[in-house]
Design an enzyme around this catalytic site. Structure first.
Site, PDB file in Angstrom:
ATOM      1  N   LYS A  67     -59.517  59.991 -38.252  1.00  0.00           N
ATOM      2  CA  LYS A  67     -59.196  59.905 -36.823  1.00  0.00           C
ATOM      3  C   LYS A  67     -60.195  58.977 -36.147  1.00  0.00           C
ATOM      4  CE  LYS A  67     -59.518  63.685 -34.252  1.00  0.00           C
ATOM      5  NZ  LYS A  67     -59.148  64.956 -33.563  1.00  0.00           N
ATOM      6  N   MET A 158     -53.723  67.140 -44.654  1.00  0.00           N
ATOM      7  CA  MET A 158     -52.847  68.296 -44.754  1.00  0.00           C
ATOM      8  C   MET A 158     -51.420  67.823 -45.026  1.00  0.00           C
ATOM      9  SD  MET A 158     -54.765  71.090 -44.228  1.00  0.00           S
ATOM     10  CE  MET A 158     -55.878  70.261 -45.373  1.00  0.00           C
ATOM     11  N   ASP A 198     -56.258  74.490 -27.564  1.00  0.00           N
ATOM     12  CA  ASP A 198     -55.186  73.510 -27.394  1.00  0.00           C
ATOM     13  C   ASP A 198     -53.886  74.088 -27.940  1.00  0.00           C
ATOM     14  OD1 ASP A 198     -53.459  71.379 -27.318  1.00  0.00           O
ATOM     15  OD2 ASP A 198     -54.806  69.959 -28.278  1.00  0.00           O
ATOM     16  N   ASP A 217     -57.046  70.021 -35.253  1.00  0.00           N
ATOM     17  CA  ASP A 217     -57.548  69.640 -33.929  1.00  0.00           C
ATOM     18  C   ASP A 217     -58.351  70.750 -33.255  1.00  0.00           C
ATOM     19  OD1 ASP A 217     -58.091  68.405 -31.573  1.00  0.00           O
ATOM     20  OD2 ASP A 217     -56.033  67.828 -31.123  1.00  0.00           O
TER      21      ASP A 217
END
Length: 354
Positions: A67, A158, A198, A217
């Site tokens: 990321k 994943m 989130d 996340d």
């Protein structure tokens, strides 16, 4: 607030390769490509603050997701929030009861957390440890330290599918997914006192091969202090038993109420709490069918009165906690899950010694 966040989301274009490489070099060193035996140039995903690349580590051959944060995104978000505050304050578009300053301050803090990939890596490792007794149910991707930095986060790839996009789920699988997500929420509240807040449905993946839930996340993860979470859990428990006086008393202790509210405001607040806790209520069906739930709609209907009559802003912890709970309920509704919520809640209370 929605429009600010939507603006950031809408600008989620891929970075030019040269710009991406600058971010990787500044975080991992100029020879960053030496860390990988392969690195896919085209991102596999782009989100509001960064993009994700598929890669393979040279050491060990692990498939990973890298990321990479967009340069300057943290400053851009801060600027957007400042501009929003000036606009709404000057135009007086919002009622006083929304407590705009508190809302924006909370958003500023949480968005700053999400831009801090070092903090996110620490939260992911913490969740991995907290859930080590549930490896047969949950998977938290391992962070690759040597390929991570303040604006770069590399972790195991994943293979699951977003739970709301997973095709051909059986009703049994939908029920199981909903139950595990709600059970995790209750563990986060009553046991961990630490939550990934989130509610984005893409953060929950279902792996058909392993029949496990993969969690993603952790940027919005946060602790909840005892002085907030203990009376909050007591409010939930009181609501599950329809103890209205206890709801009022604990709500005053928490700061939701001052004790000087109008009867209309008091009634609306208690109704909202009872509605939020409805799946856990002793009077609810043993098997709660989220296909029929109207929780979020009913709470939304109470908001105009509460905004108009409210005398104090809610505790800052509320914004994230209720966002996650309502998101979990909506996810169960989207899946059409049927969950033994009363049993989950009773077990969580017993495990927490409440």
């Amino acid at each position: 607030m929605h429009h600010v966040l939507q603006r950031v989301q809408d600008s989620a274009d891929y970075m030019p390769a040269s710009q991406r490489d600058q971010v990787l070099a500044s975080n991992l060193g100029g020879d960053w490509r030496q860390l990988f035996s392969s690195f896919d140039e085209k991102p596999i995903a782009a989100a509001s603050i960064g993009q994700v690349h598929s890669a393979t580590m040279k050491s060990g051959g692990t498939r990973v997701a890298v990321k990479v944060q967009y340069p300057g995104v943290a400053n851009s978000i801060d600027s957007d929030l400042n501009n929003l505050a000036v606009l709404l304050t000057a135009s007086r578009l919002l009622p006083k009861g929304l407590y705009l300053d508190k809302t924006i301050a909370n958003a500023r803090t949480e968005l700053a957390w999400e831009c801090d990939y070092v903090r996110e890596a620490e939260c992911a490792r913490r969740f991995q440890k907290l859930l080590q007794d549930e490896r047969d149910i949950f998977v938290v991707p391992s962070v690759i330290n040597e390929a991570s930095g303040p604006q770069v986060l590399t972790a195991d790839m994943m293979d699951g599918v977003g739970v709301t996009k997973a095709p051909d789920l059986t009703q049994e699988q939908k029920d199981w997914i909903g139950a595990q997500i709600l059970r995790l929420c209750l563990r986060e509240i009553t046991e961990f006192k630490f939550m990934q807040t989130d509610p984005n449905w893409t953060n929950f993946l279902f792996n058909y091969k392993t029949s496990k839930l993969e969690l993603l996340d952790f940027g919005a993860s946060r602790d909840y202090p005892d002085k907030f979470i203990d009376p909050y859990v007591q409010v939930l428990q009181a609501a599950s038993r329809n103890h209205r006086d206890t709801i009022r008393d604990r709500s005053i202790e928490l700061g939701y109420l001052t004790g000087h509210e109008s009867q209309a405001m008091l009634n609306a607040h208690i109704a909202a709490v009872l509605t939020l806790a409805e799946p856990f209520s002793e009077s609810s069906p043993e098997l709660y069918d989220f296909r029929d739930q109207t929780i979020t709609d009913r709470i939304r209907g109470l908001i105009p009165l509460m905004v108009r009559e409210r005398l104090a802003p809610p505790p800052e912890e509320t914004y994230s906690l209720h966002r996650k709970l309502s998101g979990a309920f909506l996810l169960c509704a989207r899946l059409g899950s049927r969950v033994r919520c009363r049993e989950l809640f009773a077990n969580a209370m017993a495990k927490a010694g409440i």
